[in-house]
Design an enzyme around this catalytic site. Structure first.
Site, PDB file in Angstrom:
ATOM      1  N   GLY A 291       0.823  -1.216   0.000  1.00  0.00           N
ATOM      2  CA  GLY A 291       0.000   0.000   0.000  1.00  0.00           C
ATOM      3  C   GLY A 291       0.845   1.249   0.000  1.00  0.00           C
ATOM      4  O   GLY A 291       2.046   1.204   0.291  1.00  0.00           O
TER       5      GLY A 291
ATOM      6  N   PHE B 197       1.512   8.588   4.502  1.00  0.00           N
ATOM      7  CA  PHE B 197       2.464   8.138   5.535  1.00  0.00           C
ATOM      8  C   PHE B 197       3.742   7.557   4.928  1.00  0.00           C
ATOM      9  O   PHE B 197       4.776   7.494   5.556  1.00  0.00           O
ATOM     10  CB  PHE B 197       1.803   7.075   6.414  1.00  0.00           C
ATOM     11  CG  PHE B 197       1.238   5.913   5.626  1.00  0.00           C
ATOM     12  CD1 PHE B 197       2.064   4.889   5.167  1.00  0.00           C
ATOM     13  CD2 PHE B 197      -0.109   5.856   5.291  1.00  0.00           C
ATOM     14  CE1 PHE B 197       1.559   3.835   4.424  1.00  0.00           C
ATOM     15  CE2 PHE B 197      -0.628   4.803   4.564  1.00  0.00           C
ATOM     16  CZ  PHE B 197       0.204   3.785   4.119  1.00  0.00           C
ATOM     17  N   GLY B 198       3.657   7.071   3.698  1.00  0.00           N
ATOM     18  CA  GLY B 198       4.812   6.394   3.097  1.00  0.00           C
ATOM     19  C   GLY B 198       4.295   5.167   2.381  1.00  0.00           C
ATOM     20  O   GLY B 198       3.147   5.138   1.935  1.00  0.00           O
ATOM     21  N   SER B 199       5.126   4.122   2.307  1.00  0.00           N
ATOM     22  CA  SER B 199       4.711   2.910   1.609  1.00  0.00           C
ATOM     23  C   SER B 199       4.926   1.701   2.499  1.00  0.00           C
ATOM     24  O   SER B 199       5.839   1.696   3.332  1.00  0.00           O
ATOM     25  CB  SER B 199       5.542   2.749   0.328  1.00  0.00           C
ATOM     26  OG  SER B 199       5.311   3.854  -0.515  1.00  0.00           O
ATOM     27  N   VAL B 200       4.080   0.686   2.302  1.00  0.00           N
ATOM     28  CA  VAL B 200       4.194  -0.547   3.083  1.00  0.00           C
ATOM     29  C   VAL B 200       4.531  -1.689   2.127  1.00  0.00           C
ATOM     30  O   VAL B 200       3.923  -1.799   1.057  1.00  0.00           O
ATOM     31  CB  VAL B 200       2.895  -0.860   3.836  1.00  0.00           C
ATOM     32  CG1 VAL B 200       3.022  -2.163   4.609  1.00  0.00           C
ATOM     33  CG2 VAL B 200       2.558   0.281   4.802  1.00  0.00           C
TER      34      VAL B 200
ATOM     35  N   LYS C  89       6.706  -0.787   6.939  1.00  0.00           N
ATOM     36  CA  LYS C  89       6.348   0.551   6.467  1.00  0.00           C
ATOM     37  C   LYS C  89       7.619   1.385   6.371  1.00  0.00           C
ATOM     38  O   LYS C  89       8.394   1.449   7.325  1.00  0.00           O
ATOM     39  CB  LYS C  89       5.360   1.232   7.413  1.00  0.00           C
ATOM     40  CG  LYS C  89       4.918   2.607   6.903  1.00  0.00           C
ATOM     41  CD  LYS C  89       3.880   3.264   7.784  1.00  0.00           C
ATOM     42  CE  LYS C  89       4.465   3.840   9.037  1.00  0.00           C
ATOM     43  NZ  LYS C  89       3.491   4.708   9.769  1.00  0.00           N
TER      44      LYS C  89
ATOM     45  N   ASP D  82      -7.980   6.015  16.026  1.00  0.00           N
ATOM     46  CA  ASP D  82      -8.222   5.966  14.573  1.00  0.00           C
ATOM     47  C   ASP D  82      -8.744   4.587  14.162  1.00  0.00           C
ATOM     48  O   ASP D  82      -8.311   4.023  13.155  1.00  0.00           O
ATOM     49  CB  ASP D  82      -6.935   6.308  13.801  1.00  0.00           C
ATOM     50  CG  ASP D  82      -7.250   6.733  12.362  1.00  0.00           C
ATOM     51  OD1 ASP D  82      -6.336   6.657  11.502  1.00  0.00           O
ATOM     52  OD2 ASP D  82      -8.410   7.093  12.073  1.00  0.00           O
TER      53      ASP D  82
ATOM     54  N   ASN E 121      -7.938   0.242   9.140  1.00  0.00           N
ATOM     55  CA  ASN E 121      -6.884  -0.017  10.132  1.00  0.00           C
ATOM     56  C   ASN E 121      -7.092  -1.335  10.856  1.00  0.00           C
ATOM     57  O   ASN E 121      -6.463  -1.593  11.885  1.00  0.00           O
ATOM     58  CB  ASN E 121      -6.822   1.135  11.145  1.00  0.00           C
ATOM     59  CG  ASN E 121      -6.201   2.381  10.551  1.00  0.00           C
ATOM     60  OD1 ASN E 121      -5.509   2.309   9.531  1.00  0.00           O
ATOM     61  ND2 ASN E 121      -6.464   3.532  11.162  1.00  0.00           N
TER      62      ASN E 121
ATOM     63  N   ASP F  92      -2.075   0.077  12.685  1.00  0.00           N
ATOM     64  CA  ASP F  92      -1.799   1.498  12.492  1.00  0.00           C
ATOM     65  C   ASP F  92      -1.964   2.287  13.794  1.00  0.00           C
ATOM     66  O   ASP F  92      -2.995   2.915  14.042  1.00  0.00           O
ATOM     67  CB  ASP F  92      -2.681   2.123  11.406  1.00  0.00           C
ATOM     68  CG  ASP F  92      -2.123   3.493  11.016  1.00  0.00           C
ATOM     69  OD1 ASP F  92      -2.455   3.971   9.918  1.00  0.00           O
ATOM     70  OD2 ASP F  92      -1.333   4.061  11.807  1.00  0.00           O
TER      71      ASP F  92
HETATM   72  C1  LIG Z   1      -1.462  -1.363   3.515  1.00  0.00           C
HETATM   73  N1  LIG Z   1      -1.281  -2.604   4.267  1.00  0.00           N
HETATM   74  C2  LIG Z   1      -1.609  -3.854   3.833  1.00  0.00           C
HETATM   75  C3  LIG Z   1      -1.268  -4.780   4.816  1.00  0.00           C
HETATM   76  C4  LIG Z   1      -1.463  -6.237   4.673  1.00  0.00           C
HETATM   77  C5  LIG Z   1      -2.909  -6.586   4.961  1.00  0.00           C
HETATM   78  O1  LIG Z   1      -3.170  -7.882   4.518  1.00  0.00           O
HETATM   79  C6  LIG Z   1      -0.703  -4.068   5.907  1.00  0.00           C
HETATM   80  C7  LIG Z   1      -0.187  -4.407   7.175  1.00  0.00           C
HETATM   81  C8  LIG Z   1       0.275  -3.385   8.016  1.00  0.00           C
HETATM   82  C9  LIG Z   1       0.267  -2.015   7.632  1.00  0.00           C
HETATM   83  C10 LIG Z   1       0.798  -0.926   8.463  1.00  0.00           C
HETATM   84  C11 LIG Z   1      -0.055   0.115   8.840  1.00  0.00           C
HETATM   85  C12 LIG Z   1       0.421   1.173   9.625  1.00  0.00           C
HETATM   86  C13 LIG Z   1       1.737   1.191  10.069  1.00  0.00           C
HETATM   87  C14 LIG Z   1       2.601   0.174   9.684  1.00  0.00           C
HETATM   88  C15 LIG Z   1       2.125  -0.871   8.877  1.00  0.00           C
HETATM   89 CL1  LIG Z   1       3.230  -2.097   8.439  1.00  0.00          CL
HETATM   90  C16 LIG Z   1      -0.244  -1.684   6.358  1.00  0.00           C
HETATM   91  C17 LIG Z   1      -0.731  -2.699   5.525  1.00  0.00           C
HETATM   92  C18 LIG Z   1       0.719  -4.049   9.241  1.00  0.00           C
HETATM   93  O2  LIG Z   1       1.161  -3.516  10.268  1.00  0.00           O
HETATM   94  N2  LIG Z   1       0.545  -5.392   9.096  1.00  0.00           N
HETATM   95  C19 LIG Z   1       0.007  -5.658   7.883  1.00  0.00           C
HETATM   96  O3  LIG Z   1      -0.266  -6.799   7.490  1.00  0.00           O
END
Ligand SMILES: Cn1cc(CCO)c2c3c(c(-c4ccccc4Cl)cc21)C(=O)NC3=O
Length: 290
Positions: free
Chosen positions: A18, A22-25, A40, A138, A143, A179
């Site tokens: 994603g 905030f940046g990219s994951v 992230k 949030d 989330n 998140d």
């Molecule tokens: C966009 N996106 C998609 C996913 C996978 C869902 O099947 C995802 C995750 C996370 C996060 C995430 C959110 C907020 C901060 C840090 C992280 Cl790694 C974002 C995620 C996270 O912390 N764990 C995830 O699986």
């Protein structure tokens, strides 16, 4: 050697999960332990900015909120090459926002059993966060991340009895609060408003005396949205009507569940149930918990 960064040395990047402000994951495999993680990567926030405070809040919160089945687990965080990295548990089932989108496209909706299971698990997650005197601020479908336990998704006759005793009582599908960028202390808060669609009115009015009940409000609207399948208003008359407690009845679901959701979005935060009370509500008695 090029790119002697911890990120590239320690991890194999599989794909991007994603993008956002905030940046990219990224989905990454750790070269040593072979496990998959969600990492992230964000630009180092300007020192002293609200972005830096959020970034630090997130890491502090993860460090305090150790291991809980309904909170996304944190492993590590580091900074290098003008970027910040946070390495979290990878949830293989997407987010509830994606499930919601799929339902909209298919014209389908969650069953009462699914809704009560999601509500029960997320209320457990909130119970844990609030027990550490923290609030999330949030809570929303985007989330909440889903983890499908492949071993337990098989039908019973396919050798389920072969797995360990305790696994038989695990949920095949786990919903996890993620998140933690808005997490703050319940009693000494530095509040950053979350998504306005799920935001309780008292937070907008900067009344921070019942912050845990703002999470209950957002959870109530999150479950309501999953049940209604319709977009929630970001502002305007509909937004205010909901904050006056005028929550439409969801026809496909029981009176008990509708009544519980209505109490979770009560205008006065003191009238909303605690996370513990939600887990004990009669609407969740049979299907909600094991
Ligand atoms: C966009 N996106 C998609 C996913 C996978 C869902 O099947 C995802 C995750 C996370 C996060 C995430 C959110 C907020 C901060 C840090 C992280 Cl790694 C974002 C995620 C996270 O912390 N764990 C995830 O699986």
């Amino acid at each position: 050697e090029i790119n002697t960064s911890r990120y590239n040395e320690e991890f194999h990047e599989v794909c991007k999960l994603g993008d956002g402000a905030f940046g990219s994951v990224y989905k990454c495999v750790h070269r040593l332990d072979g496990c998959t993680y969600a990492i992230k990567k964000s630009k180092t926030p300007v020192a002293g900015s609200v972005y830096e405070r959020n970034a630090l809040n997130e890491v502090y919160a993860h460090a305090v909120l150790g291991k809980h089945p309904h909170v996304v687990r944190y492993y590590s965080a580091w900074a290098e090459e003008d970027h910040m990295y946070i390495q979290n548990e990878y949830c293989n089932g997407g987010s509830l926002a994606e499930s919601l989108e799929e339902n909209r496209q298919r014209g389908s909706h969650f069953s009462e059993a699914e809704l009560t299971q999601i509500l029960y698990q997320l209320a457990q997650g909130l119970r844990y966060i609030h027990s550490q005197n923290l609030v999330h601020l949030d809570i929303k479908p985007g989330n909440v991340f889903i983890h499908r336990n492949p071993k337990l998704l098989q039908s019973p006759e396919s050798g389920l009895e072969s797995c360990e005793e305790e696994e038989e009582f695990e949920e095949p599908i786990l919903y996890k609060i993620g998140d933690l960028g808005h997490v703050t202390s319940m009693f000494n808060p530095s509040v950053e408003d979350g998504d306005c669609r799920y935001l309780a009115n008292e937070i907008l009015r900067e009344d921070y005396d019942h912050l845990s009940k703002a999470d209950i409000f957002s959870l109530g609207l999150t479950i309501f949205e999953l049940g209604s399948g319709k977009e929630l208003p970001k502002n305007g008359d509909e937004w205010h009507a909901i904050r006056r407690g005028e929550l439409p009845i969801l026809p496909h679901y029981s009176y008990a569940l509708n009544h519980l959701l209505k109490s979770m979005v009560a205008p006065d935060p003191r009238d909303r149930p605690t996370a513990l009370a939600v887990t004990q509500h009669s609407a969740l008695c049979s299907t909600g918990k094991k």
